[in-house]
Motif scaffolding. Structure first.
Motif: not given
Length: 329
Positions: A54-75
């Motif tokens: 069911y976890n796989i099902y959720l990840t394959a069929t859901s859209r994440d429309t907002s991001i809780r955190t945005e952090k910038t790094i540089q490789n």
């Protein structure tokens, strides 16, 4: 004339409304937003039957429309910039073959088998080669203090790398206070020719070249990426981003099964289980050489995604046998 204009305006208004509604309803996938991340954690930890599926099902069929955190790094490195060749790869594998060792006196919190470790010159190219290694356990013969044989259930080997050192860990626990003797054989694989392409935020559906194969982007929205590889059986692929400090979830599904999941989005766990025959729960998925790869970046917007990979024929493999004679404390 005035009446004609009014009718024309009304027609345009209706047309705009129809188009607007169509656009809004063009995707049937549920918008779980940041709750998707919580759902993954909940179902990974759950003891319910088919919770993993069911976890796989959720990840394959859901859209994440907002991001809780945005952090910038540089490789500080990109694997494809190392310009590896066969000679360098062969030399690094031979070095590991001569220098991998297990600690003789191993302090353990959980009674696990000792790390098998080697130090190497802390050069950028060596670090990149260490990060590209894959490894599996192909053989072992181990006994404990009473001469009893130790069985290892899984051939999966964890790899930990740092600048200047690499260690391999085997999945075996509850050996606290025992003397372990014997040997293990690791099969270590390292590619010598890498290919790379870029997936940009606007690339929601696009075909990209990667070496002699093609990558098809099926779904790209914020922190979710679904893609296929044209010649999947002959290629190994991975992704790297500059803007994410959080972890990523990766898995792949047979292509036909992926489409089956997406044909029935937004099911509750109970509805998913009720459709067990359709989702082939409890059975073996049909073999399908075509795979869909899914990457979910946890709580961050990846921006540009660098995809890289290698042809499975363009790698070197070495079997390395390491003696074990360790007191686990």
């Amino acid at each position: 004339m005035k009446f004609t204009l009014q009718r024309g305006s009304l027609f345009l208004l209706i047309l705009y409304t129809v188009i607007n509604i169509s656009c809004k309803e063009s995707s049937t996938l549920p918008e779980l937003s940041d709750k998707l991340n919580d759902s993954i954690y909940v179902w990974e930890q759950s003891k319910l039957k088919y919770a993993k599926e069911y976890n796989i099902y959720l990840t394959a069929t859901s859209r994440d429309t907002s991001i809780r955190t945005e952090k910038t790094i540089q490789n500080t490195y990109y694997p494809w910039e190392a310009n590896l060749n066969k000679q360098q790869v062969d030399s690094f594998l031979n070095y590991l073959g001569k220098n991998l060792k297990a600690e003789k006196d191993y302090k353990s919190a959980f009674g696990e088998l000792p790390f098998i470790t080697a130090d190497y010159a802390a050069l950028r190219k060596n670090y990149i080669m260490a990060s590209l290694l894959s490894c599996k356990l192909t053989g072992y013969k181990l006994t404990n203090s009473n001469g009893q044989q130790i069985d290892i259930d899984d051939n999966e080997v964890g790899i930990n790398i740092n600048i200047g050192s690499i260690s391999f860990s085997l999945a075996k626990w509850d050996l606290q206070g025992q003397n372990i003797k014997g040997e293990v054989t690791l099969e270590i694989t390292l590619p010598y020719n890498l290919y790379k392409t870029e997936i940009k935020p606007a690339d929601k559906s696009r075909v990209l070249d990667l070496g002699t194969t093609k990558i098809t982007v099926l779904e790209k929205e914020n922190n979710i990426l679904h893609y296929t590889v044209e010649n999947d059986g002959n290629y190994s692929t991975d992704v790297l981003v500059d803007s994410c400090m959080s972890s990523k979830h990766r898995f792949s599904l047979p292509e036909y099964f992926y489409h089956k999941l997406r044909e029935k989005p937004n099911l509750t766990y109970q509805q998913f289980i009720a459709d067990s025959t359709y989702f082939e729960l409890g059975g073996t998925m049909k073999k399908d050489p075509k795979r869909v790869h899914i990457v979910y970046f946890e709580s961050c917007n990846p921006g540009i995604i660098f995809m890289y990979g290698y042809q499975r024929g363009e790698h070197l493999t070495k079997l390395i046998t390491i003696p074990i004679d360790t007191k686990i404390r």
